[in-house]
Design a protein around this motif. Structure first.
Motif, PDB file in Angstrom:
ATOM      1  N   SER A 235       0.831  -1.196   0.000  1.00 13.01           N
ATOM      2  CA  SER A 235       0.000   0.000   0.000  1.00 13.01           C
ATOM      3  C   SER A 235       0.870   1.252   0.000  1.00 13.01           C
ATOM      4  N   LEU A 236       0.357   2.296  -0.583  1.00 16.01           N
ATOM      5  CA  LEU A 236       1.054   3.575  -0.607  1.00 16.01           C
ATOM      6  C   LEU A 236       1.227   4.100   0.815  1.00 16.01           C
ATOM      7  N   GLU A 237       0.239   3.821   1.654  1.00 18.11           N
ATOM      8  CA  GLU A 237       0.320   4.239   3.054  1.00 18.11           C
ATOM      9  C   GLU A 237       1.507   3.585   3.761  1.00 18.11           C
ATOM     10  N   THR A 238       1.703   2.291   3.509  1.00 19.04           N
ATOM     11  CA  THR A 238       2.794   1.566   4.165  1.00 19.04           C
ATOM     12  C   THR A 238       4.152   2.104   3.741  1.00 19.04           C
ATOM     13  N   VAL A 239       4.303   2.381   2.449  1.00 21.99           N
ATOM     14  CA  VAL A 239       5.608   2.781   1.918  1.00 21.99           C
ATOM     15  C   VAL A 239       5.901   4.257   2.167  1.00 21.99           C
ATOM     16  N   TYR A 240       4.907   5.110   1.904  1.00 23.07           N
ATOM     17  CA  TYR A 240       5.169   6.559   1.945  1.00 23.07           C
ATOM     18  C   TYR A 240       4.177   7.334   2.813  1.00 23.07           C
ATOM     19  N   GLY A 241       3.471   6.637   3.710  1.00 19.93           N
ATOM     20  CA  GLY A 241       2.442   7.282   4.510  1.00 19.93           C
ATOM     21  C   GLY A 241       2.938   8.483   5.297  1.00 19.93           C
ATOM     22  N   GLU A 242       4.075   8.325   5.990  1.00 15.21           N
ATOM     23  CA  GLU A 242       4.601   9.423   6.810  1.00 15.21           C
ATOM     24  C   GLU A 242       5.026  10.610   5.946  1.00 15.21           C
ATOM     25  N   THR A 243       5.647  10.310   4.818  1.00 13.78           N
ATOM     26  CA  THR A 243       6.082  11.387   3.922  1.00 13.78           C
ATOM     27  C   THR A 243       4.888  12.163   3.395  1.00 13.78           C
ATOM     28  N   ILE A 244       3.854  11.436   2.986  1.00 13.83           N
ATOM     29  CA  ILE A 244       2.653  12.091   2.455  1.00 13.83           C
ATOM     30  C   ILE A 244       1.982  12.942   3.524  1.00 13.83           C
TER      31      ILE A 244
ATOM     32  N   ASP B 223       2.333  20.400   5.311  1.00 14.53           N
ATOM     33  CA  ASP B 223       3.069  21.541   4.755  1.00 14.53           C
ATOM     34  C   ASP B 223       2.300  22.241   3.641  1.00 14.53           C
ATOM     35  N   GLY B 224       1.147  21.679   3.275  1.00 11.31           N
ATOM     36  CA  GLY B 224       0.321  22.297   2.238  1.00 11.31           C
ATOM     37  C   GLY B 224       0.817  22.070   0.815  1.00 11.31           C
ATOM     38  N   LEU B 225       1.675  21.061   0.632  1.00 11.48           N
ATOM     39  CA  LEU B 225       2.272  20.834  -0.690  1.00 11.48           C
ATOM     40  C   LEU B 225       1.558  19.746  -1.479  1.00 11.48           C
ATOM     41  N   VAL B 226       0.907  18.809  -0.800  1.00 14.27           N
ATOM     42  CA  VAL B 226       0.088  17.801  -1.479  1.00 14.27           C
ATOM     43  C   VAL B 226      -1.248  17.703  -0.761  1.00 14.27           C
ATOM     44  N   GLU B 227      -2.207  17.108  -1.453  1.00 16.54           N
ATOM     45  CA  GLU B 227      -3.517  16.887  -0.857  1.00 16.54           C
ATOM     46  C   GLU B 227      -4.023  15.507  -1.242  1.00 16.54           C
TER      47      GLU B 227
ATOM     48  N   SER C 290      -7.256  13.253  -2.249  1.00 15.85           N
ATOM     49  CA  SER C 290      -8.584  13.428  -2.813  1.00 15.85           C
ATOM     50  C   SER C 290      -9.071  12.074  -3.305  1.00 15.85           C
ATOM     51  N   ASP C 291     -10.068  11.513  -2.610  1.00 20.14           N
ATOM     52  CA  ASP C 291     -10.578  10.181  -2.930  1.00 20.14           C
ATOM     53  C   ASP C 291      -9.429   9.173  -2.911  1.00 20.14           C
ATOM     54  N   ASP C 292      -9.133   8.588  -4.074  1.00 22.78           N
ATOM     55  CA  ASP C 292      -8.127   7.533  -4.155  1.00 22.78           C
ATOM     56  C   ASP C 292      -6.751   8.070  -4.532  1.00 22.78           C
ATOM     57  N   ARG C 293      -6.574   9.387  -4.510  1.00 28.52           N
ATOM     58  CA  ARG C 293      -5.347   9.951  -5.066  1.00 28.52           C
ATOM     59  C   ARG C 293      -4.650  10.927  -4.121  1.00 28.52           C
ATOM     60  N   VAL C 294      -3.351  11.071  -4.358  1.00 28.16           N
ATOM     61  CA  VAL C 294      -2.579  12.127  -3.730  1.00 28.16           C
ATOM     62  C   VAL C 294      -1.995  12.965  -4.865  1.00 28.16           C
ATOM     63  N   LYS C 295      -2.103  14.283  -4.747  1.00 27.65           N
ATOM     64  CA  LYS C 295      -1.643  15.160  -5.832  1.00 27.65           C
ATOM     65  C   LYS C 295      -1.121  16.465  -5.258  1.00 27.65           C
ATOM     66  N   LEU C 296      -0.390  17.195  -6.092  1.00 24.11           N
ATOM     67  CA  LEU C 296       0.162  18.472  -5.673  1.00 24.11           C
ATOM     68  C   LEU C 296      -0.945  19.502  -5.463  1.00 24.11           C
ATOM     69  N   THR C 297      -0.780  20.351  -4.450  1.00 24.01           N
ATOM     70  CA  THR C 297      -1.616  21.528  -4.307  1.00 24.01           C
ATOM     71  C   THR C 297      -1.082  22.607  -5.245  1.00 24.01           C
ATOM     72  N   ARG C 298      -1.755  23.731  -5.310  1.00 27.76           N
ATOM     73  CA  ARG C 298      -1.255  24.817  -6.143  1.00 27.76           C
ATOM     74  C   ARG C 298       0.139  25.264  -5.678  1.00 27.76           C
ATOM     75  N   ILE C 299       0.321  25.366  -4.361  1.00 32.24           N
ATOM     76  CA  ILE C 299       1.648  25.726  -3.841  1.00 32.24           C
ATOM     77  C   ILE C 299       2.649  24.631  -4.193  1.00 32.24           C
ATOM     78  N   GLY C 300       2.207  23.382  -4.109  1.00 34.60           N
ATOM     79  CA  GLY C 300       3.076  22.261  -4.425  1.00 34.60           C
ATOM     80  C   GLY C 300       3.541  22.258  -5.869  1.00 34.60           C
ATOM     81  N   VAL C 301       2.698  22.760  -6.761  1.00 29.83           N
ATOM     82  CA  VAL C 301       3.082  22.844  -8.174  1.00 29.83           C
ATOM     83  C   VAL C 301       4.288  23.776  -8.326  1.00 29.83           C
ATOM     84  N   PHE C 302       4.279  24.880  -7.591  1.00 37.87           N
ATOM     85  CA  PHE C 302       5.393  25.823  -7.651  1.00 37.87           C
ATOM     86  C   PHE C 302       6.651  25.246  -6.998  1.00 37.87           C
ATOM     87  N   ARG C 303       6.456  24.343  -6.048  1.00 36.92           N
ATOM     88  CA  ARG C 303       7.592  23.786  -5.301  1.00 36.92           C
ATOM     89  C   ARG C 303       7.750  22.299  -5.573  1.00 36.92           C
TER      90      ARG C 303
END
Length: 377
Positions: free
Chosen positions: A333-342, A348-352, A354-367
């Motif tokens: 699972s993504l949670e097992t491998v990268y849960g803490e990082t996510i 930090d407001g860099l990813v969010e 949403s349902d089954d996905r993790v994606k960059l926020t607008r701030i995350g796109v810049f960074r």
């Protein structure tokens, strides 16, 4: 395998920012090189590689349109020998505006090419000279008009911001002129000064007046705003399209899928292995003429590396990375491998999530680079 990339390393002019494998066209064995493409494909087929179910073929460079009409026709004929072009979802070529004649457009269209990626970079004539481009601000309009007459609908242009001496006003004008062409796809990249380029040498001498991070960020914000206002949705950090016109070949890269890399200096990803071909043309051709794969380096991708690539490539896209797809692909699972990082990146407001996905926020796109770094061991 989903795609095929074919590298044409010839240019009539070397751009000051380009670090791809390329040589000046003059006095090069261009015709023999084209035949070597077929020889490499033949060796791969003999080794058991199948090209029957490809989704895409992409001609890149260098400059594919540096070839003459006859050379382009021969290259396309060789591709037809190994690929059922009629079954492709997308057949693209990169092109320079001042080299893409009406005759070459007809050859490309008759050969099955259905998508053009045109290197415009700027609509400011002085800036074009500064970065080593040979076309002027009027050439893209002529080329796109001719391409539409020939029957091309799926077209994209590349733009670069953060160029030496470039102002906000110049970038605004370039965006206005680009969008006035009403194309279904646009790519907008920030200038990256790479080693072994003219710009790199100038920068080391203190002679490269770059706009600075704040202005570059403002230019990126302008790019996203203008594209959105004109119905071109951002589907990857630097790419914008009318829905349905996303670059399928580039999505293969971002989805961490498999593709063949053909030609001198080309890179590929097959059977869990990333490889790169020999760069120097003579040495590349020596291998293909001898009936050997012209591979310079091979790297068997570990599971950890594959998961890292899944994250930093997938997060470049607007849809992000799917939790269920990740688990199906890797058995974890993504949670097992990268849960803490996510979780930290969410705080930090860099990813969010949403349902089954993790994606960059607008701030995350810049960074984005800062985010991607968190998934590298």
């Amino acid at each position: 395998m989903r795609g095929m990339y074919i590298h044409i390393p010839f240019c009539h002019q070397i751009c000051h920012y380009c670090d791809f494998n390329k040589v000046f066209f003059k006095n090069q064995p261009v015709d023999a090189y084209i035949e070597s493409i077929g020889q490499e494909l033949a060796v791969m087929r003999q080794e058991g590689t199948s090209f029957e179910r490809l989704e895409t073929v992409f001609l890149g460079g260098g400059t594919p349109t540096s070839l003459s009409e006859q050379q382009l026709d021969r290259l396309l004929a060789i591709i037809h020998d190994y690929v059922d072009v009629s079954s492709l979802t997308e057949f693209s070529t990169e092109a320079n505006p001042d080299e893409l004649t009406y005759g070459k457009l007809k050859v490309l269209k008759n050969g099955g090419v259905d998508r053009l990626s045109i290197g415009v970079q700027s609509f400011d004539t002085e800036l074009l000279k500064k970065i080593g481009r040979t076309h002027n601000a009027d050439d893209p309009v002529r080329v796109i008009t001719d391409a539409r007459k020939v029957g091309f609908e799926n077209m994209s242009i590349d733009l670069i911001y953060g160029l030496p001496g470039q102002t906000i006003a110049q970038w605004q004008d370039t965006l206005n002129q680009a969008l006035a062409l009403d194309l279904p796809h646009y790519s907008g990249y920030s200038l990256i000064v790479e080693p072994k380029t003219v710009f790199y040498n100038l920068m080391n001498k203190g002679r490269l007046p770059l706009p600075g991070e704040d202005i570059e960020a403002e230019m990126f914000a302008m790019l996203m705003e203008h594209m959105d206002q004109h119905g071109r949705k951002r589907y990857e950090i630097s790419n914008f399209a009318v829905p349905g016109y996303e670059s399928i070949h580039n999505l293969i890269y971002w989805e961490n899928a498999t593709y063949a890399g053909i030609g001198a200096g080309a890179h590929g990803y097959l059977n869990g292995e990333r490889y790169s071909n020999i760069g120097p043309i003579a040495k590349y051709m020596e291998k293909t003429t001898a009936g050997e794969r012209p591979i310079q380096q091979r790297h068997l991708v570990t599971e950890t590396e594959a998961m890292e690539e899944e994250m930093f490539l997938g997060l470049r896209t607007a849809k992000g990375v799917s939790f269920s797809s990740f688990e199906k692909k890797f058995g974890q699972s993504l949670e097992t491998v990268y849960g803490e990082t996510i979780e930290q990146l969410v705080q930090d407001g860099l990813v969010e999530r949403s349902d089954d996905r993790v994606k960059l926020t607008r701030i995350g796109v810049f960074r984005g680079n800062e985010v991607f770094q968190q998934f590298l061991a």
